[in-house]
Design a protein around this motif. Sequence first.
Motif, short mmCIF file in Angstrom:
data_model
loop_
_atom_site.label_atom_id
_atom_site.label_comp_id
_atom_site.label_asym_id
_atom_site.label_seq_id
_atom_site.Cartn_x
_atom_site.Cartn_y
_atom_site.Cartn_z
N LEU A 61 -4.42 -9.92 -4.33
CA LEU A 61 -5.40 -8.80 -3.78
C LEU A 61 -4.17 -8.08 -2.94
CD1 LEU A 61 -8.26 -10.86 -1.81
CD2 LEU A 61 -7.99 -8.92 -4.09
N VAL A 62 -2.66 -8.78 -1.71
CA VAL A 62 -1.46 -7.66 -2.19
C VAL A 62 -0.53 -7.15 -2.90
CG1 VAL A 62 0.51 -8.32 -1.03
CG2 VAL A 62 -1.00 -10.02 -0.16
N PRO A 63 -1.44 -6.73 -3.53
CA PRO A 63 -0.10 -5.88 -4.53
C PRO A 63 -1.44 -4.81 -4.82
CG PRO A 63 -0.26 -8.02 -6.08
CD PRO A 63 -1.24 -8.51 -4.34
N ARG A 64 -2.46 -5.26 -4.75
CA ARG A 64 -3.66 -4.03 -4.71
C ARG A 64 -3.34 -3.27 -3.68
NH1 ARG A 64 -9.83 -5.53 -7.32
NH2 ARG A 64 -8.82 -6.55 -9.66
N LEU A 65 -3.86 -3.88 -2.16
CA LEU A 65 -3.12 -3.34 -1.13
C LEU A 65 -2.56 -2.36 -0.75
CD1 LEU A 65 -4.82 -6.02 1.22
CD2 LEU A 65 -6.35 -4.16 0.89
N SER A 66 -0.82 -3.47 -1.31
CA SER A 66 -0.05 -2.08 -1.16
C SER A 66 -0.31 -1.14 -1.89
CB SER A 66 1.56 -3.30 -1.76
OG SER A 66 1.96 -4.39 -0.55
N ALA A 67 -0.42 -0.96 -2.85
CA ALA A 67 -0.39 0.07 -3.89
C ALA A 67 -0.74 1.39 -3.64
CB ALA A 67 -1.19 -0.29 -4.92
N MET A 68 -2.29 0.70 -1.95
CA MET A 68 -3.37 1.81 -1.76
C MET A 68 -2.61 1.97 -0.96
SD MET A 68 -7.03 -0.64 -2.60
CE MET A 68 -7.92 -0.91 -4.58
N GLY A 69 -1.59 1.96 0.26
CA GLY A 69 -0.91 2.29 0.67
C GLY A 69 -1.48 1.52 1.83
N ALA A 70 -2.06 -0.09 2.16
CA ALA A 70 -2.43 -0.09 3.12
C ALA A 70 -1.26 -1.32 4.06
CB ALA A 70 -3.31 -1.99 2.96
N ASP A 71 -1.67 -0.82 5.20
CA ASP A 71 -0.28 -1.62 6.40
C ASP A 71 -1.22 -3.17 6.24
OD1 ASP A 71 0.97 -2.77 8.56
OD2 ASP A 71 0.54 -1.04 9.69
N LEU A 72 0.23 -3.53 5.46
CA LEU A 72 0.09 -5.30 5.26
C LEU A 72 -0.14 -6.01 6.84
CD1 LEU A 72 1.73 -5.89 2.06
CD2 LEU A 72 -0.60 -5.49 2.41
N SER A 73 0.51 -5.99 7.71
CA SER A 73 0.33 -6.18 9.03
C SER A 73 -1.39 -6.71 9.50
CB SER A 73 1.68 -5.90 9.86
OG SER A 73 1.10 -4.13 10.16
N GLN A 74 -1.97 -5.48 9.40
CA GLN A 74 -3.13 -5.55 9.79
C GLN A 74 -4.48 -6.56 9.58
OE1 GLN A 74 -2.76 -4.46 13.18
NE2 GLN A 74 -4.66 -2.09 13.02
N ILE A 75 -4.07 -6.68 7.96
CA ILE A 75 -4.85 -7.79 7.26
C ILE A 75 -3.87 -9.00 7.16
CG2 ILE A 75 -5.37 -7.32 4.28
CD1 ILE A 75 -4.86 -4.60 4.68
N PHE A 76 -5.39 -10.29 7.04
CA PHE A 76 -5.09 -11.03 7.28
C PHE A 76 -6.30 -11.75 6.42
CE2 PHE A 76 -4.22 -9.27 11.29
CZ PHE A 76 -2.79 -9.55 11.97
N PHE A 77 -5.57 -13.01 5.98
CA PHE A 77 -6.64 -13.75 4.80
C PHE A 77 -6.61 -15.07 5.65
CE2 PHE A 77 -4.52 -10.54 1.78
CZ PHE A 77 -5.09 -10.53 1.01
N VAL A 78 -8.11 -15.33 5.30
CA VAL A 78 -8.72 -16.73 5.01
C VAL A 78 -8.05 -18.36 4.32
CG1 VAL A 78 -10.51 -18.01 6.15
CG2 VAL A 78 -10.69 -15.49 6.86
N GLU A 79 -7.48 -18.97 4.45
CA GLU A 79 -6.75 -19.85 3.71
C GLU A 79 -7.13 -21.53 3.19
OE1 GLU A 79 -2.67 -18.43 2.75
OE2 GLU A 79 -3.32 -16.96 1.75
#
Length: 200
Positions: A61-79
């Motif tokens: 998921l993180v690689p996909r989000l990065s490729a889409m230009g996401a701001d990963l500091s705004q995205i949180f995963f429930v683990e």
Amino acid sequence: GGYLAAGKLHIVAGAPGTGKTTLAMSIAAIISTGRHWPDGTLARLGKIVIWSGEDDPNDTLVPRLSAMGADLSQIFFVEGASEIINGNRCRVAFDPSKHLDALARHIAHDPPALLIIDPIVSAVAGDSHKNAETRRALQPLVDIARQHGVAVLGITHFSKGTQGRDPTERVTGSLAFGAVARVVMVCSKTQENTRVFMRS
């Protein structure tokens, strides 16, 4: 416009390989940066919380989000979640059928704009083909959406052998999935092997 509503539960359904998770990650990327939607309207910038029982966040998921230009500091995963086991508080894997109330308490102080649950059928501990059980199981998600103004997006599959039927009736499990959700959306492939996305 009109596909995502704050305070409501939405479902994206489709056959395997039609791009449901990719679409959800694209939506997350746009909201995380406050960019424009494909129709030209501006997305409301906000945080996104994602639980995935099917894809590993770090290697998928993180690689996909990065490729889409996401701001990963705004995205949180429930683990994970915590449970009392034999009198001791232990860290356990997050289970939507048991831990949604805890998640609601956790996000209450700083609600995200979007909560993604993949697959949403995991929120149903009982028989997902029974309307009453499914409605009860989905109610915490409806409550999270309504009480905190969160757009909740649940991802699911089509039932096998249901081609030709109304798309909302093809959502895996009982008709309660389509009935409880404010909007049901569909990912599909055309005969020319292009992908389409629409409201059901």
